[in-house]
Design an enzyme around this catalytic site. Sequence first.
Site, PDB file in Angstrom:
ATOM      1  N   HIS A  67       0.806  -1.256  -0.030  1.00 15.12           N
ATOM      2  CA  HIS A  67      -0.214   0.302   0.083  1.00 15.12           C
ATOM      3  C   HIS A  67       1.171   1.418   0.055  1.00 15.12           C
ATOM      4  O   HIS A  67       2.445   0.640   0.530  1.00 15.12           O
ATOM      5  CB  HIS A  67      -0.825  -0.332   1.256  1.00 15.12           C
ATOM      6  N   HIS A  69       1.678   5.529   1.339  1.00 17.14           N
ATOM      7  CA  HIS A  69       1.497   6.493   2.234  1.00 17.14           C
ATOM      8  C   HIS A  69       1.454   7.873   1.188  1.00 17.14           C
ATOM      9  O   HIS A  69       2.647   8.328   1.084  1.00 17.14           O
ATOM     10  CB  HIS A  69       2.301   6.923   3.099  1.00 17.14           C
ATOM     11  N   ASP A  80      -1.642  -0.013  10.528  1.00 16.32           N
ATOM     12  CA  ASP A  80      -0.242  -0.718   9.586  1.00 16.32           C
ATOM     13  C   ASP A  80      -0.303  -1.862  10.062  1.00 16.32           C
ATOM     14  O   ASP A  80      -0.316  -2.608   9.804  1.00 16.32           O
ATOM     15  CB  ASP A  80       0.412   0.002   8.965  1.00 16.32           C
ATOM     16  N   CYS A 120      18.464 -10.744  22.540  1.00 18.13           N
ATOM     17  CA  CYS A 120      18.320  -9.477  22.536  1.00 18.13           C
ATOM     18  C   CYS A 120      18.508  -9.147  21.125  1.00 18.13           C
ATOM     19  O   CYS A 120      18.450  -7.999  20.470  1.00 18.13           O
ATOM     20  CB  CYS A 120      19.662  -9.607  23.878  1.00 18.13           C
ATOM     21  N   HIS A 187      25.328  -8.444  25.767  1.00 19.39           N
ATOM     22  CA  HIS A 187      24.015  -8.734  26.191  1.00 19.39           C
ATOM     23  C   HIS A 187      23.682  -6.799  25.092  1.00 19.39           C
ATOM     24  O   HIS A 187      23.640  -6.138  25.959  1.00 19.39           O
ATOM     25  CB  HIS A 187      23.408  -9.027  26.851  1.00 19.39           C
ATOM     26  N   HIS A 199      14.829  -5.066  25.717  1.00 20.94           N
ATOM     27  CA  HIS A 199      15.859  -5.832  26.191  1.00 20.94           C
ATOM     28  C   HIS A 199      15.014  -7.207  26.701  1.00 20.94           C
ATOM     29  O   HIS A 199      13.731  -7.479  26.365  1.00 20.94           O
ATOM     30  CB  HIS A 199      17.460  -5.730  26.946  1.00 20.94           C
TER      31      HIS A 199
END
Length: 246
Positions: A67, A69, A80, A120, A187, A199
């Site tokens: 689609h 915009h 959306d 993560c 991490h 996280h």
Amino acid sequence: MNLEQKIIDYAKQQAPHEMCGFVVFDGGKMRFIACDNIASEPEHYFEIATDDWLKVQAYDGVIALVHSHPDGEPALSAADQQMQLQSGLDWWLVCDSKLHKFRHIQPLLGRTFVNQAADCLSLCRDAYMLSGQDFPQFDYTFDWYEKGEQSYIDGLAKYGFERLADSQDLQLGDIVMMQVGSSVANHAGLYLGDQLLLHHSPNQLSRRVIYGGYYLQVTHSIWRYKQCSQLNFTAILNNLSLTINR
């Protein structure tokens, strides 16, 4: 004329209305199937008739919903993203004469942890994809940090991130690298602004936490994408909002 240009040209023809359609496999080739926008206010949103949804099922496969915009942002709105979840499809968006592609992903909040699939780093990568930059998968092994490798840091540097000085303030979209029970940064979290961090830890669902206390103590470094000004990080907040309200 290639497929993507056909889609862009069709969107221009339909402006100021939002256009809509599908990309399908047809005889081993990709094909764009235009659909009528039957929305009552087609300049603000789109709606595809049930018959058109049924017709595309006859092809060899549906690759994406498309689609546009015409006067909006080059990112998926909260509405959306909610519809994309329901459709189970990749979505392609035409905006500013460009085609933007958004993979179908799980909501950013509430994910079950799966190493190298829903971890993560996957969370941060998917958030950036929603914002307009889809990075390749980082190259790392299951036990990379136990070997003392710097796979996350190396990947960030490779794909255009730079480490911030300690004196620089954080902003939405920054990657917070943490050192959790390891000799290396192992991490990653995404800074959301307002002292909030997104996280995903092993054996937990992905979540937001206050970026302070323990998380500050284990912070190794902060990284910012060099071209962050070109991205639309509001799309991340849209995703978090729809997850809360669904």
